[in-house]
Design a protein around this motif. Structure first.
Motif, PDB file in Angstrom:
ATOM      1  N   ARG A 718     -43.365   8.690  10.432  1.00  0.00           N
ATOM      2  CA  ARG A 718     -43.079   8.583  11.820  1.00  0.00           C
ATOM      3  C   ARG A 718     -44.046   8.181  12.730  1.00  0.00           C
ATOM      4  O   ARG A 718     -44.316   9.066  13.754  1.00  0.00           O
ATOM      5  N   ASN A 719     -44.915   7.556  12.463  1.00  0.00           N
ATOM      6  CA  ASN A 719     -45.985   7.033  13.345  1.00  0.00           C
ATOM      7  C   ASN A 719     -45.630   6.485  14.818  1.00  0.00           C
ATOM      8  O   ASN A 719     -44.461   5.934  15.049  1.00  0.00           O
ATOM      9  N   ARG A 720     -46.370   6.624  15.732  1.00  0.00           N
ATOM     10  CA  ARG A 720     -46.122   6.598  17.051  1.00  0.00           C
ATOM     11  C   ARG A 720     -46.034   5.188  17.415  1.00  0.00           C
ATOM     12  O   ARG A 720     -45.313   4.592  18.451  1.00  0.00           O
ATOM     13  N   TRP A 721     -46.447   4.080  16.530  1.00  0.00           N
ATOM     14  CA  TRP A 721     -46.235   2.625  16.821  1.00  0.00           C
ATOM     15  C   TRP A 721     -44.874   2.174  16.277  1.00  0.00           C
ATOM     16  O   TRP A 721     -44.738   0.958  16.604  1.00  0.00           O
ATOM     17  N   GLY A 722     -44.426   3.038  15.430  1.00  0.00           N
ATOM     18  CA  GLY A 722     -42.967   2.358  15.027  1.00  0.00           C
ATOM     19  C   GLY A 722     -43.173   1.356  13.659  1.00  0.00           C
ATOM     20  O   GLY A 722     -42.115   0.788  13.458  1.00  0.00           O
ATOM     21  N   PHE A 723     -44.274   1.478  13.194  1.00  0.00           N
ATOM     22  CA  PHE A 723     -44.537   0.555  11.939  1.00  0.00           C
ATOM     23  C   PHE A 723     -44.035   1.000  10.730  1.00  0.00           C
ATOM     24  O   PHE A 723     -43.713   2.197  10.365  1.00  0.00           O
ATOM     25  N   PRO A 724     -43.187   0.186   9.963  1.00  0.00           N
ATOM     26  CA  PRO A 724     -42.901  -1.065  10.296  1.00  0.00           C
ATOM     27  C   PRO A 724     -42.089  -1.313  11.347  1.00  0.00           C
ATOM     28  O   PRO A 724     -41.092  -1.041  11.563  1.00  0.00           O
ATOM     29  N   THR A 725     -42.259  -2.394  12.173  1.00  0.00           N
ATOM     30  CA  THR A 725     -41.445  -2.675  13.548  1.00  0.00           C
ATOM     31  C   THR A 725     -40.325  -3.311  12.939  1.00  0.00           C
ATOM     32  O   THR A 725     -40.127  -3.898  11.680  1.00  0.00           O
ATOM     33  N   GLU A 726     -39.189  -3.391  13.762  1.00  0.00           N
ATOM     34  CA  GLU A 726     -37.858  -4.202  13.198  1.00  0.00           C
ATOM     35  C   GLU A 726     -38.140  -5.505  13.108  1.00  0.00           C
ATOM     36  O   GLU A 726     -37.491  -6.075  12.202  1.00  0.00           O
ATOM     37  N   GLY A 727     -38.972  -6.179  13.820  1.00  0.00           N
ATOM     38  CA  GLY A 727     -39.212  -7.794  13.574  1.00  0.00           C
ATOM     39  C   GLY A 727     -39.762  -7.949  12.042  1.00  0.00           C
ATOM     40  O   GLY A 727     -39.345  -8.887  11.414  1.00  0.00           O
ATOM     41  N   VAL A 728     -40.830  -7.007  11.800  1.00  0.00           N
ATOM     42  CA  VAL A 728     -41.227  -7.366  10.399  1.00  0.00           C
ATOM     43  C   VAL A 728     -40.030  -6.767   9.403  1.00  0.00           C
ATOM     44  O   VAL A 728     -40.169  -7.621   8.437  1.00  0.00           O
ATOM     45  N   ARG A 729     -39.394  -6.126   9.572  1.00  0.00           N
ATOM     46  CA  ARG A 729     -38.399  -5.704   8.659  1.00  0.00           C
ATOM     47  C   ARG A 729     -37.115  -6.708   8.542  1.00  0.00           C
ATOM     48  O   ARG A 729     -36.773  -7.048   7.337  1.00  0.00           O
ATOM     49  N   GLU A 730     -37.282  -7.469   9.574  1.00  0.00           N
ATOM     50  CA  GLU A 730     -36.087  -8.537   9.728  1.00  0.00           C
ATOM     51  C   GLU A 730     -36.697  -9.765   8.793  1.00  0.00           C
ATOM     52  O   GLU A 730     -36.047 -10.483   8.182  1.00  0.00           O
ATOM     53  N   ARG A 731     -37.845 -10.032   9.100  1.00  0.00           N
ATOM     54  CA  ARG A 731     -38.349 -11.268   8.505  1.00  0.00           C
ATOM     55  C   ARG A 731     -38.604 -11.191   6.981  1.00  0.00           C
ATOM     56  O   ARG A 731     -38.556 -11.727   6.406  1.00  0.00           O
ATOM     57  N   LEU A 732     -38.880  -9.623   6.475  1.00  0.00           N
ATOM     58  CA  LEU A 732     -38.957  -9.407   5.182  1.00  0.00           C
ATOM     59  C   LEU A 732     -37.725  -9.598   4.435  1.00  0.00           C
ATOM     60  O   LEU A 732     -37.686  -9.878   3.328  1.00  0.00           O
ATOM     61  N   SER A 733     -36.715  -9.099   5.178  1.00  0.00           N
ATOM     62  CA  SER A 733     -35.327  -9.286   4.699  1.00  0.00           C
ATOM     63  C   SER A 733     -34.892 -10.793   4.548  1.00  0.00           C
ATOM     64  O   SER A 733     -34.173 -11.310   3.632  1.00  0.00           O
ATOM     65  N   ALA A 734     -35.425 -11.579   5.593  1.00  0.00           N
ATOM     66  CA  ALA A 734     -35.012 -12.823   5.521  1.00  0.00           C
ATOM     67  C   ALA A 734     -35.523 -13.807   4.202  1.00  0.00           C
ATOM     68  O   ALA A 734     -34.814 -14.727   3.957  1.00  0.00           O
ATOM     69  N   VAL A 735     -36.698 -13.253   3.536  1.00  0.00           N
ATOM     70  CA  VAL A 735     -37.143 -13.704   2.477  1.00  0.00           C
ATOM     71  C   VAL A 735     -36.820 -13.079   1.207  1.00  0.00           C
ATOM     72  O   VAL A 735     -37.365 -13.447   0.108  1.00  0.00           O
ATOM     73  N   GLY A 736     -36.015 -12.134   1.419  1.00  0.00           N
ATOM     74  CA  GLY A 736     -35.452 -11.256   0.093  1.00  0.00           C
ATOM     75  C   GLY A 736     -36.403 -10.428  -0.551  1.00  0.00           C
ATOM     76  O   GLY A 736     -36.318 -10.201  -1.576  1.00  0.00           O
ATOM     77  N   ALA A 737     -37.340 -10.106   0.290  1.00  0.00           N
ATOM     78  CA  ALA A 737     -38.344  -9.001  -0.141  1.00  0.00           C
ATOM     79  C   ALA A 737     -37.762  -7.665  -0.226  1.00  0.00           C
ATOM     80  O   ALA A 737     -37.045  -7.152   0.908  1.00  0.00           O
ATOM     81  N   GLN A 738     -37.857  -6.780  -1.186  1.00  0.00           N
ATOM     82  CA  GLN A 738     -37.607  -5.379  -1.140  1.00  0.00           C
ATOM     83  C   GLN A 738     -38.771  -4.627  -0.414  1.00  0.00           C
ATOM     84  O   GLN A 738     -39.789  -4.596  -0.936  1.00  0.00           O
ATOM     85  N   ARG A 739     -38.439  -3.921   0.418  1.00  0.00           N
ATOM     86  CA  ARG A 739     -39.529  -3.216   1.325  1.00  0.00           C
ATOM     87  C   ARG A 739     -39.499  -1.641   0.918  1.00  0.00           C
ATOM     88  O   ARG A 739     -38.571  -0.955   0.771  1.00  0.00           O
TER      89      ARG A 739
END
Length: 776
Positions: A718-739
């Motif tokens: 629950r870091n104050r920057w919100g990492f991983p960001t929503e954009g990174v999560r979406e890009r990882l899902s787009a390439v089929g990576a398990q986060r």
């Protein structure tokens, strides 16, 4: 007829004695308090180590079975009662906790400071006791905090969190410690307000005032921390270097007011009071007067030391022993110990998960065993035998909990424990005199501090010996139990058959300590992304070599993840030698722990930020059939980068079983340069996501080039920057990576096989070792 039942068959009359029949004997032994104590310990431990809370109705329903008469029902009933009590305790603690949904909230809180305040270089830390849940909040106050005292009223705006800590193999379980201390929330003060309540007087407030006066009297005396610890139970003034000496010499227990000190004071007072009562009041029961005086003195000393949980356990043990002595009952010491264990678990069921519980009761139980089985010798020889046997018997437990044992502890403790009989009462007397009459007691206490400091130099000299302490990891509970049994056999009197078989039982702990999953085949390797909060530390192990990629953060408060997490983990997996320490770039959350790793372990080569040589594309080496290659940066790319993130080292690890890519904090611009130069080299099954999941990294083009199956993210919970960001999560899902993230999974362990025929396995430490106190 003698009143006993008879059974007739023809002319034969057979008398049956229920107390001598097999079921009568079983029922009698089932009521033995030693068995009842073992049942209580096992049941309480089962409740606390079960991954999820046990509903109190389950043990309550089981108690109904005990209405039936059957052999052993007393043991079953004791276990079920202990389980019921422990499950109720768990439910209460969970209800008092700050809910996860409210983590990160800002709230205005009002309460009183509970216990001593820890004053550090950049902050003060204290527990705020409140009237509503969460009842106990551990707060940090930065930026010129006020001089708080126990009992002070505090009204403040705080940002608080559910109790949470890092989860890694072989490291300190901070969440378990918070649970044992009944901390319901943690946080820090953002803004202070005015509190209209007057400060309340308490024993802790008097202790704090006494510590202030001692600080003025002793000043910067090196032994000040030792004196404060032995007299007032305050250990903040003991430096890290002094703790290292105490651990290396096996004398940490001498400065932690627990069983030894409480028992020492009680014993001295008992014999003094008994001697006095026999002469002054011969008509009274000397034993009862002595026991009462000993308990009052022991309770006073425990209260003076703050009544911390280990001190409470010790006081309960002493109280049970004194009660037996006062009643003049002929009770075996082992039964007295059993009653004490039951009383401690009733007082605080969570004691069963505290190392101090096992070490304190284990020490007393082991002393009783030594006294029963050891040969008779002269006084000094007997004392030396007891010390050697005691340290040997507790070594397996010490290794189990702390993965470190002192080789010099038997000799050092044999010298220091007799001195403690004189030193502790003398220090208490001098401290009381110094506090009441500084002009007279101050110089005397200062002189005692000088003598302690002089003696400390000898202890530090012993701690510097190369083999003063060893680091060893026991592979499991079986090795622990076999080691204890082996030592017990070896300590039996000479001449008994099978005695030397105990040496064979020690072999699993001595030579078979490395778990099977740590023995790595040729061409295979293991990658562990440690849970270091908002930072990065990765350990890569081949069959014979070790690489540490980044070292985690270090903070101005003094907390260093290199010292607290990376080094203990490497010792836990049996890798005290680091063949290459590679620091990707100079940001503190990546290089902060490097100095501690170099100081505590053997580091053959330090490369990258702060090291002897830079990280340059094209560098490569091969360990046990595993290839390591630096892909970024070239010297030109290093010069062109706008900041340290753009100069971050990128390392590829490859074997026939798969590839892992480590990118540090490389930003999107650096990723673009890397793609333009060598996109084909980026493909891999596992990617440690750059910059903790920031939007400034992990561009779509880069992820398309890598196409990872697993994306591992090292970021704070629950870091104050919100990492991983929503954009990174979406890009990882787009390439089929398990986060998979360290924030919720703890340490992430990747097992890359030596052959492509087997699959890569990624496991989360929290999934493999779940505990009910863990969040999430």
């Amino acid at each position: 007829m003698n009143g006993r039942p008879t059974m007739g068959r023809g002319d034969d009359n057979v008398q049956l004695d229920p107390d001598r029949s097999w079921h009568g004997a079983l029922a009698r032994y089932a009521r033995d308090p030693r068995l009842l104590a073992l049942a209580c310990i096992g049941a309480s431990g089962g409740v606390y180590l079960w991954p999820t809370p046990i509903a109190p109705l389950l043990p309550l329903a089981g108690l109904l079975c005990c209405l039936l008469r059957f052999p052993g029902r007393a043991v079953l009933a004791a276990g079920l009662v202990a389980a019921l009590w422990a499950s109720l305790d768990v439910a209460h603690r969970l209800d008092a906790r700050l809910p996860v949904e409210r983590s990160g909230e800002t709230a205005t809180v009002v309460g009183r400071v509970s216990g001593l305040v820890s004053h550090e270089a950049f902050r003060s830390r204290f527990v705020l006791a409140r009237d509503v849940a969460p009842y106990r909040v551990r707060l940090s106050w930065y930026d010129d905090p006020p001089a708080l005292l126990p009992g002070d009223c505090v009204r403040a705006t705080v940002k608080w969190e559910t109790p949470h800590g890092s989860a890694n193999p072989g490291t300190f379980d901070y969440e378990a410690w918070l649970w044992r201390e009944r901390i319901d929330a943690t946080g820090y003060v953002r803004e202070a307000g005015d509190c209209d309540r007057a400060a309340s007087m308490s024993l802790d407030r008097l202790r704090a005032l006494a510590l202030r006066r001692l600080d003025r009297i002793l000043g910067d005396a090196p032994a000040r921390g030792l004196i404060e610890a032995l007299t007032l139970g305050a250990r903040d003034a003991i430096s890290d270097a002094q703790w290292a000496v105490l651990r290396a010499t096996g004398t940490s227990h001498l400065v932690a007011i627990s069983g030894l000190h409480i028992g020492l004071i009680a014993g001295v007072l008992f014999f003094l009071a008994r001697w006095l009562a026999l002469r002054v009041a011969p008509g009274w029961s000397a034993h009862r007067l002595a026991a009462a005086a000993a308990f009052v003195g022991a309770a006073g000393y425990a209260a003076l030391a703050g009544l911390a949980l280990p001190t409470q356990r010790a006081l309960v043990m002493v109280a049970v022993a004194l009660a037996v002595m006062a009643l003049r009952r002929d009770v075996a010491p082992s039964r007295t110990l059993a009653f004490a264990a039951i009383a401690v678990l009733f007082w605080d069921p969570a004691s069963v998960i505290a190392p101090g519980f096992w070490l304190s009761f284990g020490a007393v139980a082991w002393l009783l065993y030594i006294a029963a089985s050891g040969p008779r010798r002269g006084h000094w020889l007997a004392f030396g035998h007891i010390q050697l046997a005691l340290i040997a018997g507790l070594t397996p437990l010490t290794l189990w909990f702390f993965e470190q044992a002192s080789m010099v502890a038997p000799v050092v403790n044999a010298l220091l424990i007799p001195l403690a009989v004189v030193v502790v009462p003398a220090l208490l007397t001098l401290t009381a005199l110094a506090l009441a009459w500084p002009a007279a007691g101050g110089p005397l206490l200062t002189g005692a501090a000088w003598l302690l400091g002089a003696g400390w130099q000898g202890l530090a000299w012993v701690a510097d010996w190369p083999l003063a302490a060893v680091h060893l990891t026991l592979p499991g509970v079986a090795a622990l139990l076999l080691a204890i049994a082996g030592i017990a056999l070896l300590l039996l009197p000479r001449g008994l058959p099978g005695r030397w078989a105990g040496a064979a039982l020690l072999l699993p702990a001595l030579i078979g300590w490395q778990p099977a999953d740590q023995r790595i085949p040729q061409e295979a390797y293991r990658v562990t992304v440690l849970d270091v909060g908002q930072g990065l530390a990765v350990v890569v192990r081949t069959r014979e070599h070790t690489l540490v990629f980044d070292a985690g953060p270090a903070y101005r408060t003094g907390f260093d993840t290199g010292e607290a997490i990376v080094v203990p983990y490497l010792r836990h997996v049996g890798r005290p030698r680091v063949d290459r320490l590679l620091i990707s770039h100079a940001d503190l959350d990546h290089r902060g722990g490097a100095a501690a790793i170099v100081r505590e372990l053997e580091v053959v080569r330090w490369q990258g930020a702060g090291g002897d040589s830079p990280c340059v594309a094209g560098q490569q080496w091969r360990w046990n059939g595993v290839d390591f290659r630096v892909l970024y940066p070239t010297r030109a790319e290093r010069a062109a980068a706008a900041d340290t993130n753009g100069r971050s080292c990128v390392l590829r690890i490859a074997s026939p079983g798969g590839r892992v890519l480590l990118t540090g904090d490389l930003d999107a611009a650096g990723e673009a340069r890397l793609i333009a130069r060598n996109a084909e080299a980026l493909a891999g099954e596992v990617l440690v996501v750059g910059h903790h999941g920031s939007d400034s990294s992990s561009s779509s083009a880069f992820l398309e080039a890598v196409r990872p199956r697993f994306a591992l993210i090292s970021a704070g919970w629950r870091n104050r920057w919100g990492f991983p960001t929503e954009g990174v999560r979406e890009r990882l899902s787009a390439v089929g990576a398990q986060r998979i993230g360290t924030a919720t999974g703890g340490a992430l362990r990747v097992a890359v096989p030596g052959s492509a025929e087997r699959a890569i396995r990624v496991t989360r430490w929290r999934d493999q070792h779940p505990r009910l106190w863990q969040v999430p």
